[in-house]
Design an enzyme around this catalytic site. Structure first.
Site, PDB file in Angstrom:
ATOM      1  CB  SER A  74      11.372   8.188   5.086  1.00 43.61           C
ATOM      2  OG  SER A  74      12.071   9.401   4.977  1.00 43.61           O
ATOM      3  CG  LEU A  75      11.864   2.014   3.566  1.00 49.40           C
ATOM      4  CD1 LEU A  75      12.625   0.826   2.996  1.00 49.40           C
ATOM      5  CD2 LEU A  75      10.379   1.845   3.338  1.00 49.40           C
ATOM      6  CG  ASP A 124      17.136   7.671  12.936  1.00 49.14           C
ATOM      7  OD1 ASP A 124      15.924   7.525  13.148  1.00 49.14           O
ATOM      8  OD2 ASP A 124      17.623   7.672  11.790  1.00 49.14           O
ATOM      9  CB  THR A 164      12.566  -6.553  -1.891  1.00 51.12           C
ATOM     10  OG1 THR A 164      11.756  -5.733  -1.056  1.00 51.12           O
ATOM     11  CG2 THR A 164      13.480  -7.398  -1.017  1.00 51.12           C
ATOM     12  CB  CYS A 195      14.652  26.525  23.696  1.00 52.87           C
ATOM     13  SG  CYS A 195      16.323  27.110  23.347  1.00 52.87           S
ATOM     14  CG  MET A 227      11.939  30.299  29.319  1.00 55.85           C
ATOM     15  SD  MET A 227      13.421  31.326  29.075  1.00 55.85           S
ATOM     16  CE  MET A 227      14.053  31.418  30.734  1.00 55.85           C
ATOM     17  CG  HIS A 249      15.931  21.744  23.807  1.00 56.81           C
ATOM     18  ND1 HIS A 249      15.132  21.919  22.700  1.00 56.81           N
ATOM     19  CD2 HIS A 249      16.816  22.780  23.795  1.00 56.81           C
ATOM     20  CE1 HIS A 249      15.514  22.994  22.048  1.00 56.81           C
ATOM     21  NE2 HIS A 249      16.540  23.543  22.690  1.00 56.81           N
ATOM     22  CD  GLU A 290      12.654  19.272  23.288  1.00 60.66           C
ATOM     23  OE1 GLU A 290      13.137  19.993  22.388  1.00 60.66           O
ATOM     24  OE2 GLU A 290      12.382  19.712  24.428  1.00 60.66           O
TER      25      GLU A 290
END
Length: 563
Positions: free
Chosen positions: A19-20, A76, A197, A390, A393, A516, A518
């Site tokens: 999750s970086l 993503d 790192t 969806c 509605m 959808h 979005e």
């Protein structure tokens, strides 16, 4: 403009923790390169064994993003589309499950007769073939591939090996690795620490891959001394160590990376000679509107089943950022669990205090449904702007049927298979479907809008195309009854059989959509329904504030006989 002869490959890997933001990094780099006149595409490789994320819980995977061609993909891909303003496809997301399935299918068909099927070479060759698929079929200069997971994960190793081999096959100037890591800030010591790192790069080196560029996430900007230190320990020049400190919004990331000259380092290392100066005026204007809206704030309540995990509604949340900028307001989102309103209506009122719009989110299953219906009823009866997506509605039609049309047993057969008033029912062709994965109504479908409706006003045209992900539809047996009581069916399939959009006449702004929206909202093209919904919430908020001011103003009356 002359184009590079070969498609250049950029692989984005991640280390230290998950999750970086590899997806944001990939999308931001793609935007920077596109702004310089290059043709760019981005794809995501996920190491899990599922063929796709379609059957995975939102709590495990977050949102399932759907493409125009009906692929159920990683969230993503939504970032890629929102940043690049380019549509992705089935070929843009590959899982290890799909790789193994393809190899096993080939083995069953006899393609490997005489040989033992192994990870090397068969699985690796399958991945390499997929890696070049978009490059062969697309008119591209640069193909960015984000590899999911974290360096050190066993399941990611075949992807890394395929990347290593591809660099040997295509040459150093045609393949680039950008490694995203974490440089944590230790508050007690007041220091940024580079050791995680260093260890991440060491693990990458063990797979035979030397990163070409390091991007270091941190709470605070990296000093030149830290960049120099990281470079020395990781075999890189300090110019190839890019700082990426925390931003107010993900849309600031491309501008930060531009300032860090990431795109220039990429162009140099890939020997791309022909490009223009970046054209990002629109992006900068958008970011300025997000930071400094001129029309104040609005609060939108999202009623859903997975509100403990905001990534389940990632595209909805980002659509509100776009629509907020388009309306010059800041959109504050209030996430509300649908179950919280199932027992006490007073809980609905309390949770909606100060709310200027209500969105009922998509989902599956019967958990929290009665809570969603309670929120919808409150929006309808109190003239609060409403958007249902969806399942939202479908719940809106159930609420209207029960409380306006008198159909007290109205329901969906998804929640009650024996409902005597199934206003929502399983699509006919779905009744014989047994498999769950990839069998819903998926992808882009056309819709015809009715003139004079909210939907037509928002879109400004009669024919639209929107993306779907569902099994159940509005039951046309109840169409006349609901229409007679004021429900408007403002969007239908071209043949008129499928209801795509519902509205309520006389309401400030009440729209429910089976699709959808979005999935299609982008920085460069805000979705019209989100723009219209937030615009209605802004007007409602202004009206509420004016009422509050009027009630606080002293009223003076001239009494008889008094001067």
């Amino acid at each position: 403009m002359a184009r590079p002869k070969n498609v250049k490959h950029i692989f984005v890997t991640g280390g230290v923790v998950s999750s970086l933001g590899k997806g944001i990094l990939s999308a931001s780099l793609g935007l920077l390169l596109k702004s310089r006149g290059l043709r760019v595409a981005i794809q995501k490789y996920d190491p899990y064994i599922n063929v796709d994320p379609g059957t995975m819980s939102p709590y495990q995977h977050g949102e399932v993003y759907v493409t125009d061609d009906g692929a159920e993909t990683d969230l993503d891909l939504g970032h890629y589309e929102r940043f690049l303003d380019e549509s992705t496809s089935q070929a843009s997301n590959l899982t290890m499950g799909r790789v193994y399935k393809s190899v096993i299918d080939k083995e069953r068909q006899g393609e490997y007769l005489g040989g033992t099927v192994q990870v090397v070479p068969h699985v690796i060759d399958e991945i390499k073939e997929r890696m070049g698929e978009l490059a062969k079929n697309g008119n591209l200069d640069v193909l960015i591939t984000e590899i999911g997971g974290t360096i050190g994960d066993i399941e990611s190793l075949p992807f890394l090996e395929a990347m290593r081999q591809l660099k040997l096959d295509l040459g150093q100037r045609n393949v680039l690795n950008i490694h995203l890591t974490l440089v944590p800030y230790i508050k007690a010591a007041c220091e940024l620490k580079t050791k995680p790192t260093q260890h991440s790069v060491k693990m990458l080196l063990e797979t035979g891959i030397q990163p070409d560029i390091l991007v270091c996430r941190s709470e605070h900007p990296l000093s030149r001394e830290i960049k120099n230190k990281v470079g020395h320990f990781c075999n890189l020049h300090e110019l190839d160590v890019i700082g990426l400190s925390d931003c107010d919004t993900i849309y600031d990331v491309p501008l930060m990376l531009l300032n860090e000259q990431l795109d220039q380092r990429v162009l140099k290392k890939l020997s791309i000679k022909k490009y223009r100066d970046p054209e990002l005026a629109y992006w900068k204007e958008f970011c300025n509107k997000v930071r400094h809206p001129s029309e104040g704030e609005v609060t939108i309540a999202i009623c859903g089943k997975y509100t403990e995990y905001p990534d389940a509604y990632k595209s909805i949340l980002e659509s509100f950022v776009h629509a907020g900028a388009a309306n010059n307001v800041k959109v504050n989102v209030k996430l509300i669990r649908a179950e919280d309103a199932e027992e006490n209506h007073d809980d609905v009122l309390a949770s909606l205090d100060g709310v200027h719009g209500i969105l009922v989110a998509p989902g599956f299953g019967d958990r929290g449904i009665e809570g969603k219906i309670s929120f919808i009823r409150h929006a309808r009866e109190n003239n609060i702007p409403f958007l249902g997506i969806c399942l939202g509605m479908q719940c809106a039609t159930i609420e209207f049927a029960r409380n306006v049309c008198g159909l007290s047993e109205a329901n969906s057969t998804e929640f009650n298979k024996r409902s005597r008033q199934p206003v929502i029912d399983l699509m006919e062709h779905q009744k014989k479907v047994k498999e769950k994965g990839g069998t819903m109504r998926l992808g882009s479908y056309p819709c015809i809008l009715k003139e004079g409706t909210r939907a037509h006003q928002a879109y400004g045209k009669f024919l639209i195309n929107e993306r779907h992900r569902h099994r159940y539809e509005f039951n046309n047996d109840f169409r006349e009854q609901l229409e007679a009581q004021g429900m408007i069916f403002s969007g239908t399939s071209p043949n008129g059989d499928l209801i795509e959009i519902v509205e309520i006449s006389g309401h400030r702004w009440f729209v429910g959509v089976q699709f959808h929206p979005e999935y299609k909202s982008r920085v460069h093209s805000v979705h019209p329904l989100f723009k219209g919904f937030v615009g209605a919430a802004r007007e409602y908020a202004h009206g509420q504030r004016q009422l509050s001011l009027d009630s606080e103003s002293p009223s003076f009356q001239v009494m008889p006989g008094v001067e």
